[in-house]
Design an enzyme around this catalytic site. Structure first.
Site, PDB file in Angstrom:
ATOM      1  N   GLU A 264      -1.594 -16.247  -3.147  1.00 20.29           N
ATOM      2  CA  GLU A 264      -1.088 -15.133  -3.955  1.00 20.29           C
ATOM      3  C   GLU A 264      -0.626 -15.671  -5.303  1.00 20.29           C
ATOM      4  O   GLU A 264       0.025 -16.724  -5.374  1.00 20.29           O
ATOM      5  CB  GLU A 264       0.069 -14.437  -3.235  1.00 20.29           C
ATOM      6  CG  GLU A 264       0.868 -13.452  -4.071  1.00 20.29           C
ATOM      7  CD  GLU A 264       0.031 -12.343  -4.677  1.00 20.29           C
ATOM      8  OE1 GLU A 264       0.296 -11.955  -5.825  1.00 20.29           O
ATOM      9  OE2 GLU A 264      -0.899 -11.859  -3.988  1.00 20.29           O
TER      10      GLU A 264
ATOM     11  N   GLN B 241       0.831  -1.200   0.000  1.00 18.85           N
ATOM     12  CA  GLN B 241       0.000   0.000   0.000  1.00 18.85           C
ATOM     13  C   GLN B 241       0.872   1.258   0.000  1.00 18.85           C
ATOM     14  O   GLN B 241       1.830   1.347   0.776  1.00 18.85           O
ATOM     15  CB  GLN B 241      -0.924   0.008   1.217  1.00 18.85           C
ATOM     16  CG  GLN B 241      -2.020  -1.035   1.164  1.00 18.85           C
ATOM     17  CD  GLN B 241      -3.106  -0.693   0.162  1.00 18.85           C
ATOM     18  OE1 GLN B 241      -3.263   0.460  -0.249  1.00 18.85           O
ATOM     19  NE2 GLN B 241      -3.872  -1.699  -0.248  1.00 18.85           N
TER      20      GLN B 241
ATOM     21  N   TYR C 293      -5.523 -13.262  -2.566  1.00 17.09           N
ATOM     22  CA  TYR C 293      -4.744 -12.173  -3.172  1.00 17.09           C
ATOM     23  C   TYR C 293      -3.915 -11.534  -2.062  1.00 17.09           C
ATOM     24  O   TYR C 293      -3.930 -10.320  -1.858  1.00 17.09           O
ATOM     25  CB  TYR C 293      -5.654 -11.141  -3.852  1.00 17.09           C
ATOM     26  CG  TYR C 293      -6.674 -11.730  -4.793  1.00 17.09           C
ATOM     27  CD1 TYR C 293      -6.346 -12.044  -6.107  1.00 17.09           C
ATOM     28  CD2 TYR C 293      -7.977 -11.969  -4.377  1.00 17.09           C
ATOM     29  CE1 TYR C 293      -7.288 -12.576  -6.977  1.00 17.09           C
ATOM     30  CE2 TYR C 293      -8.928 -12.501  -5.233  1.00 17.09           C
ATOM     31  CZ  TYR C 293      -8.582 -12.802  -6.531  1.00 17.09           C
ATOM     32  OH  TYR C 293      -9.516 -13.335  -7.394  1.00 17.09           O
TER      33      TYR C 293
ATOM     34  N   CYS D  53      -9.949  -1.316  -4.086  1.00 16.14           N
ATOM     35  CA  CYS D  53      -9.415  -0.008  -4.469  1.00 16.14           C
ATOM     36  C   CYS D  53     -10.182   0.584  -5.639  1.00 16.14           C
ATOM     37  O   CYS D  53      -9.780   1.617  -6.180  1.00 16.14           O
ATOM     38  CB  CYS D  53      -7.927  -0.114  -4.821  1.00 16.14           C
ATOM     39  SG  CYS D  53      -7.583  -1.199  -6.224  1.00 16.14           S
TER      40      CYS D  53
ATOM     41  N   ASP E 151      -8.940  -9.434  -1.157  1.00 19.10           N
ATOM     42  CA  ASP E 151      -8.290  -8.164  -1.504  1.00 19.10           C
ATOM     43  C   ASP E 151      -7.790  -8.244  -2.951  1.00 19.10           C
ATOM     44  O   ASP E 151      -6.576  -8.298  -3.203  1.00 19.10           O
ATOM     45  CB  ASP E 151      -7.135  -7.891  -0.533  1.00 19.10           C
ATOM     46  CG  ASP E 151      -6.483  -6.528  -0.763  1.00 19.10           C
ATOM     47  OD1 ASP E 151      -7.071  -5.691  -1.475  1.00 19.10           O
ATOM     48  OD2 ASP E 151      -5.369  -6.315  -0.252  1.00 19.10           O
TER      49      ASP E 151
END
Length: 447
Positions: free
Chosen positions: A333, A276, A309, A403, A376
């Site tokens: 991931e 982030q 994720y 996002c 996510d």
């Protein structure tokens, strides 16, 4: 921007700026045609320079070059190079990345809330009140500057640091990045001869640990040229390069990764790995997610949880601490490099199983009954297939971190079709002066 656009005098229009829309622009109309206007505020009358137009185009795009009737929420832009009217007066477009810098921060947040609320109504049929929360210390949040711990730059033809104009191949030289933390600006990359380099990415961890400069050399760039660039960078900065053919990260000095800290946990993040970018984002998002799950009774010692994720393990580590050695966390991931980071970051947590691969495949192979799933996904969202797979797995709750309001609202609609409801929602202004925001939601099966 094409050479035709640069050499021909573009058309200009006078329009009344209408409502804000997703993507950093507002909607206006000219003789019945939709014009997506950047650098305006709803309610203003402005003169717009068209950047994309044509008689057959479904809609046009344009930048504000003069404000005829200003909104009370208009403020002087903090960055000349991103100021549309000033930039066009110097015969070039503004750089991207600060498209809301002409709007007061409180109004920026209400506009973002309007966007999220509209996407939820239109794509998910959900009508809920939305507030976008400021993030950071009171003084910092009031200015909305110096929050980026990561920044990427293009190169001008002369080998100088630059940034792209919006939706354009045009690269404009930069000599500051006001949204970046002081440590990034202190490198003064704009003073360096970067010939032979196509792109530069910089990471300066919020915890003050050693920064990293990642160079993307053009094919054929010689080692001597890389050495010349290296010699111009401070000695206390790690420097690495990305092989233009193999894509491998090569160490030039120091480390090929940075050391981050969030929610009391330490993380190794490889140079091109995801983290982030707002200095306060990791703690903010971890707090929102664990708060939703703890308060709902979905995250306790012994819980079975999945982190999808998962990246380098930002959420995996606090989830592992919450479930303890009697619980379990499945961390998934897709990126091999980032998954390797997660293995290093969680090596001392036996309750964590780290799997590298596509979420759909891993969930099929690791089928189990989850108390909670953390989702996510990237900006494109999870998609209908993954949502249906998650709903079919029968977890007690899903915490969704997004996002992008459009892909989130679309996925929320899929969850609702599968018999799930929105139980909690928080939105955060983790990207001040841009149209972006971060959303955290709690979803549960319908009773």
């Amino acid at each position: 921007m094409s050479s035709d656009t640069q050499t021909q005098a573009p058309a200009e229009l006078t329009v009344d700026v209408g409502p804000v829309a997703h993507g950093g622009h507002c909607v206006a109309r000219h003789e019945g045609r939709v014009v997506f206007v950047r650098h305006g505020i709803p309610g203003e009358k402005v003169r717009v320079r068209l950047t994309e137009s044509g008689p057959d185009a479904k809609f046009w795009r344009g930048d504000v070059v003069e404000v005829l009737e200003a909104s009370p929420d208009r403020v002087p832009h903090f960055w000349d190079l991103a100021d549309s009217a000033r930039s066009w007066s110097h015969r070039h477009p503004p750089v991207g990345g600060a498209e809301l810098g002409h709007i007061s921060l409180p109004r920026q947040r209400t506009l973002k809330a309007e966007v999220l609320a509209e996407q939820l109504r239109r794509l998910a049929g959900v009508d809920v009140p939305v507030t976008v929360e400021a993030v950071g210390e009171p003084g910092d949040a009031a200015a909305g500057l110096a929050w980026r711990t990561r920044a990427g730059f293009a190169m001008t033809p002369a080998g100088k640091l630059g940034m792209h104009a919006h939706r354009s191949d045009t690269v404009l030289p930069v000599r500051e990045m006001p949204l970046a933390v002081d440590a990034i600006n202190a490198f003064r990359l704009w003073d360096i001869d970067l010939q032979g380099i196509e792109r530069v990415e910089v990471a300066a961890p919020a915890n003050g640990s050693r920064p990293l400069v990642l160079l993307y050399p053009a094919a054929g760039t010689r080692a001597k040229r890389l050495s010349a660039v290296l010699a111009q960078l401070p000695d206390d900065v790690s420097v690495a390069s990305v092989d233009p053919v193999k894509g491998e990260i090569l160490r030039l000095r120091g480390r090929t990764y940075v050391q981050e800290t969030a929610a009391g946990h330490d993380y190794r993040v490889t140079g091109d790995g995801f983290w982030q970018i707002h200095r306060d984002a990791p703690d903010t998002l971890v707090g929102a997610v664990t708060g939703f799950l703890h308060d709902g009774g979905f995250l306790d010692a012994g819980s079975v949880v999945a982190d999808l994720y998962a990246g380098a393990g930002l959420f995996t580590a606090p989830l592992a601490a919450a479930v303890g050695v009697t619980g379990s966390v499945l961390s998934v991931e897709g990126s091999p490099g980032t998954s390797r980071d997660a293995r290093k970051n969680l090596h001392d947590a036996p309750q964590v199983e780290i799997v590298q691969g596509r979420v759909e495949r891993v969930l099929r192979e690791k089928a189990r009954r989850f108390d909670a799933i953390l989702l996510d996904p990237p900006r494109a969202g999870a998609g209908k297939a993954v949502v249906n797979q998650l709903a079919g797995a029968g977890p007690r709750a899903v915490a969704y971190v997004s996002c992008d309001p459009a892909s989130f609202a679309r996925d929320l609609g899929y969850f609702q079709q599968a018999g799930w409801d929105l139980l909690g929602l928080r939105a955060f202004d983790l990207y001040p002066h841009t149209h972006h925001m971060e959303t955290v939601a709690l979803l549960t099966p319908r009773a």
